[in-house]
Design a protein around this motif. Structure first.
Motif, PDB file in Angstrom:
ATOM      1  N   ALA A 144       0.829  -1.202   0.000  1.00 18.73           N
ATOM      2  CA  ALA A 144       0.000   0.000   0.000  1.00 18.73           C
ATOM      3  C   ALA A 144       0.866   1.255   0.000  1.00 18.73           C
ATOM      4  O   ALA A 144       0.532   2.261  -0.636  1.00 18.73           O
ATOM      5  CB  ALA A 144      -0.933  -0.013   1.207  1.00 18.73           C
ATOM      6  N   PRO A 153      -5.929   0.846  -1.086  1.00 25.69           N
ATOM      7  CA  PRO A 153      -4.605   0.536  -0.542  1.00 25.69           C
ATOM      8  C   PRO A 153      -4.541   0.645   0.974  1.00 25.69           C
ATOM      9  O   PRO A 153      -3.947  -0.206   1.639  1.00 25.69           O
ATOM     10  CB  PRO A 153      -3.701   1.584  -1.216  1.00 25.69           C
ATOM     11  CG  PRO A 153      -4.423   1.950  -2.458  1.00 25.69           C
ATOM     12  CD  PRO A 153      -5.871   1.909  -2.099  1.00 25.69           C
ATOM     13  N   LEU A 175      -6.141  -2.373   2.618  1.00 21.63           N
ATOM     14  CA  LEU A 175      -5.617  -3.670   2.197  1.00 21.63           C
ATOM     15  C   LEU A 175      -5.041  -4.481   3.351  1.00 21.63           C
ATOM     16  O   LEU A 175      -5.388  -5.654   3.535  1.00 21.63           O
ATOM     17  CB  LEU A 175      -4.545  -3.461   1.122  1.00 21.63           C
ATOM     18  CG  LEU A 175      -3.801  -4.716   0.656  1.00 21.63           C
ATOM     19  CD1 LEU A 175      -4.757  -5.675  -0.031  1.00 21.63           C
ATOM     20  CD2 LEU A 175      -2.658  -4.331  -0.285  1.00 21.63           C
ATOM     21  N   ARG A 208      -5.507   7.936  -4.807  1.00 22.02           N
ATOM     22  CA  ARG A 208      -5.076   6.761  -4.056  1.00 22.02           C
ATOM     23  C   ARG A 208      -6.281   5.934  -3.632  1.00 22.02           C
ATOM     24  O   ARG A 208      -6.289   4.722  -3.683  1.00 22.02           O
ATOM     25  CB  ARG A 208      -4.289   7.222  -2.822  1.00 22.02           C
ATOM     26  CG  ARG A 208      -3.059   6.380  -2.531  1.00 22.02           C
ATOM     27  CD  ARG A 208      -2.441   6.786  -1.217  1.00 22.02           C
ATOM     28  NE  ARG A 208      -1.945   8.152  -1.215  1.00 22.02           N
ATOM     29  CZ  ARG A 208      -1.564   8.789  -0.128  1.00 22.02           C
ATOM     30  NH1 ARG A 208      -1.619   8.191   1.038  1.00 22.02           N
ATOM     31  NH2 ARG A 208      -1.138  10.028  -0.202  1.00 22.02           N
TER      32      ARG A 208
END
Length: 228
Positions: A177, A192, A195, A188
């Motif tokens: 990430a 991420p 995650l 973004r």
């Protein structure tokens, strides 16, 4: 800023002066990048002569490596304090510890540290001293996560057959990430940042969303913006 060398220089014990130099270098590394950690730049930060910094660190690469370790270790201790330093019941609850950990690593407060790791891994290809410190810190971060998972499996709050492997997977997810850290925040997105927590939930037998959000006080008690 006072010009270097003006006035009476304060004498400090060697250990204190060395620690001061490393702390200043860590701040430069966090806020400006490890490439900016030079004897002259750190001397400017401390308002001393470059020769003084060079006396403690004749090789700038050694200072860069120690600056990286100082910055990342300070952040790790704030994110996941060593087991012996966690006193209150909430801090001792592995699920609460992990929830807070993912909330902080997924926040903007962690951006400078993410950039530092990305920066260090790139530079470590060419700087052996830094590479040794990067590897040592990777192992330490992984071990600290493993300790939490092991404690959780022991108490029954987590289910995991292999805490060491799970910890490594979590760390890889955080690093993955972080590879997007220089992408603008609006592009973004949340994927991420979510995650690592989602992977941890799957690895540790937790209901999806268990590690998604910490309470406001968890953030308030966490580290300030990196580099402050």
């Amino acid at each position: 800023m006072t010009s270097r060398g003006s006035g009476k220089r304060v004498r400090k014990a060697p250990a204190e002066r060395r620690e001061e130099i490393v702390a200043a270098a860590a701040l430069v590394g966090l806020t400006e990048g490890l490439e900016c950690v030079t004897l002259r730049r750190v001397a400017d930060e401390l308002e001393v002569r470059p020769g003084l910094v060079g006396h403690y660190f004749p090789a700038a690469d050694t200072l860069v490596a120690e600056a990286f370790t100082a910055a990342t270790l300070q952040e790790l201790d704030a994110l996941l304090p060593p087991a012996g330093s966690r006193q209150d019941g909430a801090a001792a609850d592995p699920v609460a510890v992990l929830r807070r950990f993912f909330a902080l690593t997924g926040s903007a407060d962690f951006d400078n540290v993410s950039r530092l790791w990305l920066n260090a891994r790139h530079l470590s290809r060419y700087r052996p001293a830094l590479r040794e410190h990067v590897v040592a810190q990777e192992l330490l971060w992984c071990r600290r996560i493993e300790e939490i998972i092991t404690a959780g499996t022991g108490s029954g709050s987590l289910t995991c057959a292999d805490p060491s492997t799970a910890a490594l997977r979590v760390l890889v997810a955080i690093d993955g990430a972080s590879a997007y850290i220089n992408t603008s925040a609006d592009r973004r997105g949340a994927v991420p940042g979510r995650l690592a927590a989602a992977l941890a939930e799957a690895e540790l037998g937790l209901v999806p969303g268990t590690l998604a959000a910490a309470e406001a006080e968890d953030r308030a008690d966490g580290p300030g913006e990196a580099g402050d």
